[in-house]
Design a protein around this motif. Structure first.
Motif, PDB file in Angstrom:
ATOM      1  N   GLU A  82       0.672  -1.085   0.065  1.00 46.87           N
ATOM      2  CA  GLU A  82       0.057   0.072  -0.088  1.00 46.87           C
ATOM      3  C   GLU A  82       0.885   1.087  -0.136  1.00 46.87           C
ATOM      4  O   GLU A  82       0.582   2.357  -0.616  1.00 46.87           O
ATOM      5  N   GLU A 119       2.065   1.853  -3.565  1.00 47.60           N
ATOM      6  CA  GLU A 119       1.081   2.406  -4.318  1.00 47.60           C
ATOM      7  C   GLU A 119       0.838   3.980  -3.852  1.00 47.60           C
ATOM      8  O   GLU A 119       0.673   4.685  -4.943  1.00 47.60           O
ATOM      9  N   ARG A 136       1.579   7.153  -6.538  1.00 45.22           N
ATOM     10  CA  ARG A 136       0.428   8.185  -6.569  1.00 45.22           C
ATOM     11  C   ARG A 136       0.846   9.659  -6.627  1.00 45.22           C
ATOM     12  O   ARG A 136       0.795  10.588  -7.290  1.00 45.22           O
ATOM     13  N   ALA A 154      -2.667  -5.700  -5.519  1.00 46.00           N
ATOM     14  CA  ALA A 154      -1.682  -4.524  -5.491  1.00 46.00           C
ATOM     15  C   ALA A 154      -1.258  -4.219  -6.815  1.00 46.00           C
ATOM     16  O   ALA A 154      -1.338  -2.826  -6.979  1.00 46.00           O
ATOM     17  N   GLU A 166      -4.338  -2.447  -8.568  1.00 45.82           N
ATOM     18  CA  GLU A 166      -4.504  -1.182  -8.161  1.00 45.82           C
ATOM     19  C   GLU A 166      -3.581  -0.195  -8.778  1.00 45.82           C
ATOM     20  O   GLU A 166      -3.863   1.021  -9.281  1.00 45.82           O
ATOM     21  N   VAL A 167      -2.070  -0.620  -8.906  1.00 45.46           N
ATOM     22  CA  VAL A 167      -1.113   0.406  -9.657  1.00 45.46           C
ATOM     23  C   VAL A 167      -1.639   0.364 -11.319  1.00 45.46           C
ATOM     24  O   VAL A 167      -1.464   1.439 -11.717  1.00 45.46           O
TER      25      VAL A 167
END
Length: 187
Positions: A16, A19, A23, A169, A172-173
């Motif tokens: 996380e 990630e 961002r 994960a 999400e990336v």
């Protein structure tokens, strides 16, 4: 997904964080519209100390392609302007004596493609980070099994959980990457 194993839980937290770092890195990529995070990396010489710009000024977005920087201390205006000029933003600041206006230029199609490639590169770095965390997690699980802390069945179940966490994960990336590419390529 409910995770009980501390090794997997810690690895998930690290993923996380990877990630979040991704961002943050994408926030510095200019997409043809105003975004206050473009100025996050700018440090200003203020009374002998390098101070982040967002601590010295209020940053607002009055229009879609305009950033307005209003210093809390008017004497810092020249230093803020100098720091923006020295940065890698490539935007000339307009100083009106009390505020600095930054107009973000429209991106050319060629530049949009370059930025999309840059986003893809950053995404690949984030995926590599996630995979490295997965590798560390698997090593820890195998070590725990070798030490007798886990049975072979428990190891197999935890490896499956670890793979699910990793897949989530990576997904999400990829979602973050797709959103940023869409933002860049939209005219």
């Amino acid at each position: 997904m409910k995770i009980n194993d501390p090794i997997i839980k810690k690895a998930q937290e690290r993923m996380e964080k990877a990630e979040q770092a991704f961002r943050r890195d994408l926030g510095g990529i200019r997409a043809g519209r105003a975004n206050a995070s473009l100025l996050n990396r700018i440090k200003v010489e203020y009374y002998g100390a390098l101070t982040p710009l967002n601590q010295l000024a209020q940053i607002t977005i009055p229009e879609a392609r305009v950033l307005l920087v209003k210093p809390y201390d008017k004497t810092a205006l020249k230093e803020i302007e100098r720091a923006i000029l020295a940065s890698d933003l490539g935007i000339s600041p307009a100083n009106d004596g009390s505020t600095i206006r930054l107009v973000i230029p429209q991106l050319t199609e060629e530049r949009r493609q370059e930025l999309a490639k840059e986003v893809k590169g950053e995404a690949e770095k984030a995926k590599v980070a996630v995979r490295n965390i997965r590798r560390d997690m698997m090593e820890q699980l195998k070590k725990a099994e070798k030490n007798g802390d886990l049975t072979e069945d428990e190891l197999h179940n935890l490896e499956e959980q670890a793979q699910k966490v990793t897949d989530a994960a990576i997904k999400e990336v990829e979602k973050i990457q797709a959103d940023k590419e869409k933002e860049i390529l939209d005219i």
